[in-house]
Design a protein around this motif. Sequence first.
Motif, PDB file in Angstrom:
ATOM      1  N   SER A 293      25.626 -78.822  39.820  1.00 33.42           N
ATOM      2  CA  SER A 293      26.578 -79.577  39.016  1.00 33.42           C
ATOM      3  C   SER A 293      26.526 -81.060  39.366  1.00 33.42           C
ATOM      4  O   SER A 293      26.240 -81.443  40.507  1.00 33.42           O
ATOM      5  N   SER A 294      26.825 -81.899  38.384  1.00 31.95           N
ATOM      6  CA  SER A 294      26.926 -83.337  38.632  1.00 31.95           C
ATOM      7  C   SER A 294      28.302 -83.722  39.165  1.00 31.95           C
ATOM      8  O   SER A 294      28.578 -84.907  39.388  1.00 31.95           O
ATOM      9  N   GLY A 295      29.173 -82.719  39.384  1.00 31.77           N
ATOM     10  CA  GLY A 295      30.506 -82.974  39.927  1.00 31.77           C
ATOM     11  C   GLY A 295      31.334 -83.826  38.995  1.00 31.77           C
ATOM     12  O   GLY A 295      31.387 -83.579  37.788  1.00 31.77           O
ATOM     13  N   ASN A 296      31.946 -84.857  39.557  1.00 30.77           N
ATOM     14  CA  ASN A 296      32.768 -85.748  38.736  1.00 30.77           C
ATOM     15  C   ASN A 296      31.950 -86.887  38.114  1.00 30.77           C
ATOM     16  O   ASN A 296      32.511 -87.754  37.442  1.00 30.77           O
ATOM     17  N   GLY A 297      30.649 -86.860  38.376  1.00 26.95           N
ATOM     18  CA  GLY A 297      29.798 -87.920  37.851  1.00 26.95           C
ATOM     19  C   GLY A 297      28.796 -87.416  36.836  1.00 26.95           C
ATOM     20  O   GLY A 297      29.032 -86.434  36.122  1.00 26.95           O
ATOM     21  N   THR A 298      27.654 -88.081  36.755  1.00 23.26           N
ATOM     22  CA  THR A 298      26.586 -87.724  35.821  1.00 23.26           C
ATOM     23  C   THR A 298      25.245 -87.891  36.518  1.00 23.26           C
ATOM     24  O   THR A 298      25.145 -88.541  37.561  1.00 23.26           O
ATOM     25  N   TYR A 299      24.219 -87.313  35.921  1.00 21.96           N
ATOM     26  CA  TYR A 299      22.847 -87.547  36.374  1.00 21.96           C
ATOM     27  C   TYR A 299      22.183 -88.535  35.407  1.00 21.96           C
ATOM     28  O   TYR A 299      22.303 -88.389  34.182  1.00 21.96           O
ATOM     29  N   PRO A 300      21.456 -89.535  35.941  1.00 26.54           N
ATOM     30  CA  PRO A 300      20.772 -90.510  35.072  1.00 26.54           C
ATOM     31  C   PRO A 300      19.404 -89.988  34.629  1.00 26.54           C
ATOM     32  O   PRO A 300      18.398 -90.196  35.307  1.00 26.54           O
ATOM     33  N   LEU A 301      19.350 -89.330  33.503  1.00 28.02           N
ATOM     34  CA  LEU A 301      18.083 -88.820  32.994  1.00 28.02           C
ATOM     35  C   LEU A 301      17.271 -89.991  32.434  1.00 28.02           C
ATOM     36  O   LEU A 301      17.750 -90.752  31.589  1.00 28.02           O
ATOM     37  N   GLN A 302      16.045 -90.122  32.928  1.00 24.09           N
ATOM     38  CA  GLN A 302      15.153 -91.189  32.472  1.00 24.09           C
ATOM     39  C   GLN A 302      14.108 -90.606  31.528  1.00 24.09           C
ATOM     40  O   GLN A 302      13.399 -89.660  31.888  1.00 24.09           O
ATOM     41  N   ALA A 303      14.041 -91.153  30.318  1.00 23.77           N
ATOM     42  CA  ALA A 303      13.051 -90.710  29.327  1.00 23.77           C
ATOM     43  C   ALA A 303      12.111 -91.870  29.044  1.00 23.77           C
ATOM     44  O   ALA A 303      12.551 -92.933  28.593  1.00 23.77           O
ATOM     45  N   THR A 304      10.820 -91.697  29.321  1.00 26.82           N
ATOM     46  CA  THR A 304       9.837 -92.767  29.159  1.00 26.82           C
ATOM     47  C   THR A 304       8.703 -92.302  28.256  1.00 26.82           C
ATOM     48  O   THR A 304       8.083 -91.265  28.523  1.00 26.82           O
ATOM     49  N   ILE A 305       8.447 -93.057  27.211  1.00 27.88           N
ATOM     50  CA  ILE A 305       7.354 -92.720  26.293  1.00 27.88           C
ATOM     51  C   ILE A 305       6.129 -93.559  26.648  1.00 27.88           C
ATOM     52  O   ILE A 305       6.220 -94.751  26.938  1.00 27.88           O
ATOM     53  N   THR A 306       4.972 -92.928  26.628  1.00 27.85           N
ATOM     54  CA  THR A 306       3.699 -93.625  26.760  1.00 27.85           C
ATOM     55  C   THR A 306       3.121 -93.845  25.362  1.00 27.85           C
ATOM     56  O   THR A 306       3.076 -92.921  24.549  1.00 27.85           O
ATOM     57  N   TRP A 307       2.695 -95.076  25.111  1.00 27.27           N
ATOM     58  CA  TRP A 307       2.135 -95.463  23.819  1.00 27.27           C
ATOM     59  C   TRP A 307       0.686 -95.878  24.006  1.00 27.27           C
ATOM     60  O   TRP A 307       0.380 -96.713  24.865  1.00 27.27           O
ATOM     61  N   GLU A 308      -0.203 -95.307  23.224  1.00 29.76           N
ATOM     62  CA  GLU A 308      -1.602 -95.734  23.202  1.00 29.76           C
ATOM     63  C   GLU A 308      -1.734 -96.942  22.287  1.00 29.76           C
ATOM     64  O   GLU A 308      -1.141 -96.975  21.206  1.00 29.76           O
ATOM     65  N   ILE A 309      -2.527 -97.924  22.715  1.00 23.52           N
ATOM     66  CA  ILE A 309      -2.689 -99.153  21.944  1.00 23.52           C
ATOM     67  C   ILE A 309      -4.154 -99.306  21.534  1.00 23.52           C
ATOM     68  O   ILE A 309      -5.047 -99.292  22.379  1.00 23.52           O
ATOM     69  N   ASP A 310      -4.395 -99.420  20.244  1.00 23.74           N
ATOM     70  CA  ASP A 310      -5.727 -99.799  19.782  1.00 23.74           C
ATOM     71  C   ASP A 310      -5.583-100.969  18.820  1.00 23.74           C
ATOM     72  O   ASP A 310      -4.478-101.320  18.406  1.00 23.74           O
TER      73      ASP A 310
END
Length: 342
Positions: A293-310
């Motif tokens: 459980s996160s208790g009285n707080g929260t968990y910082p979920l990090q979502a990162t997208i990788t982008w291919e560049i051409d």
Amino acid sequence: MKRPLKRLSAVLTAGTCWSLLALPGVATADDTLGGDTQGATQEANAGKDGTVSVTVGGVVFDRSKNGSGNSAGALTSSTSWTPPPCWYAPKYTPEQLQKYLEPTWEAGSTGYQWDAEQRDRYVKGHPYKDFNKDKTGKGYFWDSFVNKDFPPGWDSCEEPIFWVDQGDPPPANIENAVTPKVLAELAYAEIRVPSTEVTLAPAAATKVNLPTWAWLDAADFKPVSVTASVPVIGISATATAKPVSLRIEPGTKDAVTYPASGVCEVNNDRIGQPYAKGKADQTPPCGVRYLRSSGNGTYPLQATITWEIDWTGSGGASGDLPDGTFGATQDVVVQEIQAVNR
């Protein structure tokens, strides 16, 4: 001869300068060359969705196919590579260069020796005679533009103003003179991608040991691009960023990701799969399961997208640039499952 630093072209800060003006129209030679600020001027054409096309440093950036929205942001290269800190582009006609340099010489602010060397270079035929006026309409004088956002640009573009005949490439020994490849690198810096906040199910709060599904809205999950061009010499390049994967970091070690690597690949133009009724007992193709459980707080979920560049450019030029990443953090509430005793 190298120019003194105080005579370098006006410094440009990409993120702050380019949104000042909102003027319609397409840049012409007169728009992008000359001026008392050494060409450090800009134009912007604001679109309905808030994106703009801008002219700066002799280069026109078309951002109409860029990511938009308050949460859109710039890519971070996945390697140590960065876009050029400065570049050379057409800046003056012969008459414009004369108008720019002669008042400086008359003022004497740069010293007799420097002024004399400049007169020798641009007036007395070593190598240019009378500012190359006999070639008016047949080429341009090129000069540097420095982007302070990518140091150490001050030491990178110190070549004196030089001439290039119309239709000829810039001298091969001058690094970062605009070519389709350099334009693609400059366009990379202007790419903005949409927010990477993922949709979660359960949404408001998840439970300990309950698989939480994660996915991205397919409507926002699409390629974006920026085109950079130099109209006066007819070259351009478009850098396109395509999303290829999503990395989920739960924000705590007490969690399991799906898949185990935490990297969700693109599948049929979508990352992850929306939760639907009846899937509660299934393992999500993309998601997380919290073990505590996160208790009285929260968990910082990090979502990162990788982008291919051409990129593709004029004359059939093309190539790849380093992948870029863009991420966002969102708070996740994790609760204990409440058991009912009868």
